[in-house]
Write an enzyme that holds these catalytic residues in place. Structure first.
Site, short mmCIF file in Angstrom:
data_model
loop_
_atom_site.label_atom_id
_atom_site.label_comp_id
_atom_site.label_asym_id
_atom_site.label_seq_id
_atom_site.Cartn_x
_atom_site.Cartn_y
_atom_site.Cartn_z
N MET A 120 10.50 -4.95 -34.38
CA MET A 120 11.94 -5.36 -34.37
C MET A 120 12.87 -4.88 -35.27
O MET A 120 14.04 -4.79 -35.36
CB MET A 120 12.10 -6.94 -33.97
CG MET A 120 11.40 -7.42 -33.21
SD MET A 120 11.91 -6.99 -31.57
CE MET A 120 10.93 -7.98 -30.40
N ASN A 146 11.34 -15.80 -31.57
CA ASN A 146 10.70 -16.40 -32.45
C ASN A 146 9.90 -15.66 -33.85
O ASN A 146 9.59 -16.07 -34.77
CB ASN A 146 9.25 -17.25 -32.08
CG ASN A 146 8.28 -17.77 -33.19
OD1 ASN A 146 8.56 -18.63 -33.88
ND2 ASN A 146 7.20 -17.02 -33.49
N HIS A 147 10.34 -14.28 -33.71
CA HIS A 147 9.87 -13.22 -34.64
C HIS A 147 10.61 -13.38 -35.90
O HIS A 147 11.59 -14.03 -36.15
CB HIS A 147 9.97 -11.91 -34.02
CG HIS A 147 11.54 -11.51 -33.76
ND1 HIS A 147 11.99 -11.98 -32.40
CD2 HIS A 147 12.67 -10.88 -34.33
CE1 HIS A 147 13.24 -11.37 -32.36
NE2 HIS A 147 13.38 -10.75 -33.55
N TYR A 232 17.94 -14.91 -46.91
CA TYR A 232 17.23 -15.55 -45.48
C TYR A 232 18.17 -16.64 -45.09
O TYR A 232 18.30 -16.66 -43.78
CB TYR A 232 15.70 -16.07 -46.11
CG TYR A 232 15.12 -16.56 -44.86
CD1 TYR A 232 14.30 -15.93 -44.06
CD2 TYR A 232 14.93 -17.96 -44.79
CE1 TYR A 232 13.76 -16.55 -43.02
CE2 TYR A 232 14.61 -18.65 -43.67
CZ TYR A 232 13.75 -18.01 -42.73
OH TYR A 232 12.99 -18.52 -41.74
N ALA A 234 21.36 -16.89 -45.17
CA ALA A 234 22.50 -16.25 -44.81
C ALA A 234 21.94 -15.87 -43.25
O ALA A 234 22.83 -15.93 -42.20
CB ALA A 234 23.00 -15.11 -45.64
N GLY A 265 10.86 -26.50 -40.28
CA GLY A 265 10.44 -26.24 -41.51
C GLY A 265 9.94 -24.90 -41.97
O GLY A 265 9.77 -24.24 -41.22
N LEU A 266 9.01 -25.21 -43.05
CA LEU A 266 8.29 -23.91 -43.42
C LEU A 266 7.32 -23.61 -42.52
O LEU A 266 6.68 -24.52 -41.75
CB LEU A 266 7.50 -24.46 -44.76
CG LEU A 266 6.80 -23.21 -45.48
CD1 LEU A 266 7.66 -22.11 -46.04
CD2 LEU A 266 5.90 -23.67 -46.51
N ALA A 270 0.26 -17.62 -42.59
CA ALA A 270 0.14 -17.19 -44.11
C ALA A 270 1.16 -16.45 -44.66
O ALA A 270 1.24 -16.60 -45.97
CB ALA A 270 -1.21 -16.28 -43.97
N SER A 271 1.84 -15.51 -43.88
CA SER A 271 3.10 -14.85 -44.43
C SER A 271 4.02 -15.73 -45.08
O SER A 271 4.69 -15.43 -46.03
CB SER A 271 3.62 -13.76 -43.54
OG SER A 271 4.30 -14.40 -42.61
#
Length: 342
Positions: A120, A146-147, A232, A234, A265-266, A270-271
């Site tokens: 993307m 969701n990307h 992020y 922003a 949330g988080l 893994a990334s």
């Protein structure tokens, strides 16, 4: 003077007497908290989700290579939806993702499933993805965005270089700036906002025809800012502003397309965990449960989804406590580790 049964003049109370502790302010706070609790209970108890409504639904799901995106694909497959999944090029190059995720979706009952490589960060990719989905499915009932792209993290995120990174992300026509090897590549940053706008614009005519739904998987950082996440946060605030405005425009134009903003949330991937390792003490939300909450919200055409549910309360409290104290922030952040990463 009239004296009550306790021997205390009427209208007065001794110090330490129970009557002296029943202050109107405290009673109002208790009443307010009780009312909020009842409101949340009623909100989450009232669930008109009908799994059969997703049988045969045509779904374009981006970011399905891992984490919540992968779990979303599995849930939609179980519910009998037709799927087009996207994954970044690296996942496809490993030659594991198609055989695992796509194969599992077929086993779980997806009538039709297709996948396409989608970086993307490239401006031409969103058009190719939407056209691919329309060709394969004949239209769209759900667009699930969701990307996730990389973003600077840690104390570097508030630096002048990080601000340059953000400006280059949001202004693609701006002159090319000096590359920032210590941060995420600028081309990756556009993933978190501009690609969402492009995909929505391209898919909206089909969603209008089907009276479909647009589901945006966002973050708590798009509602409640926190330390060491400026670029992020922003980008996520930009998503909230764009889709909130778009929802009003569609309402005014009598366009029956629902927009569901999902505040998670988080990410349980893994990334995401690696990006905040040592910076935050927050735990990742379980992928399957978060994914199911997203699907239920989209299917019921809810305006918002909050998982875990307490995030809704945090968003409301932000208006009452816009500047939390440093002590409160330190409970969620490992400030020493974040500073060391600078």
């Amino acid at each position: 003077m009239e004296v009550g049964e306790t021997g205390v003049p009427v209208g007065q109370a001794r110090a330490g007497h129970p009557l002296s502790r029943c202050r109107p302010g405290r009673a109002m706070r208790v009443l307010l908290l009780t009312g909020l609790g009842a409101l949340f209970f009623a909100y989450y108890w009232d669930d008109n989700f009908n799994p059969a409504s997703l049988q045969g639904a045509r779904v374009l799901l981006t970011g399905a290579s891992a984490g919540v995106g992968e779990e979303l694909a599995y849930h939609y497959a179980r519910l009998g939806s037709h799927l087009v999944l996207t994954a970044h090029t690296e996942a496809l190059l490993q030659k594991l993702w198609p055989s695992q995720v796509v194969g599992n979706c077929r086993k779980l009952g997806a009538p039709k499933i297709f996948y396409i490589a989608a970086d993307m960060a490239s401006p031409e990719v969103p058009e190719r993805v939407v056209q691919f989905a329309l060709d394969k499915l004949g239209g769209l009932d759900y667009l699930v965005l969701n990307h996730l792209g990389a973003a600077p993290a840690g104390t570097r995120a508030r630096s002048a270089q990080a601000t340059r990174w953000l400006l280059q992300v949001l202004r693609p026509s701006a002159p090319r700036l000096r590359p920032l090897p210590a941060l995420a590549p600028p081309s990756r940053g556009r993933v978190n906002f501009l690609s969402y706008v492009q995909l929505t614009s391209l898919a909206l005519p089909s969603l209008t025809d089907s009276k479909g739904s647009l589901v945006v998987v966002s973050s708590l950082l798009g509602r409640v800012p926190t330390s060491f996440s400026s670029p992020y946060s922003a980008a996520k605030f930009a998503l909230d502003g764009f889709f909130g405005s778009l929802r009003r425009e569609l309402d005014v134009q009598d366009v029956n397309v629902a927009i569901t903003m999902c505040v998670l949330g988080l990410r349980d991937r893994a990334s995401a965990a690696e990006g905040v390792r040592g910076v935050t003490r927050a735990k990742a939300a379980p992928g399957p449960k978060a994914a199911l909450a997203v699907i239920r919200g989209g299917a019921t055409r809810a305006s918002g989804v909050f998982y875990p549910w307490r995030f809704h309360l945090l968003c409301l409290l932000r208006g009452w406590l816009p500047r939390p104290g440093a002590w409160f922030i330190r409970q969620e952040l490992n400030v020493t580790a974040a500073a060391a990463a600078a």
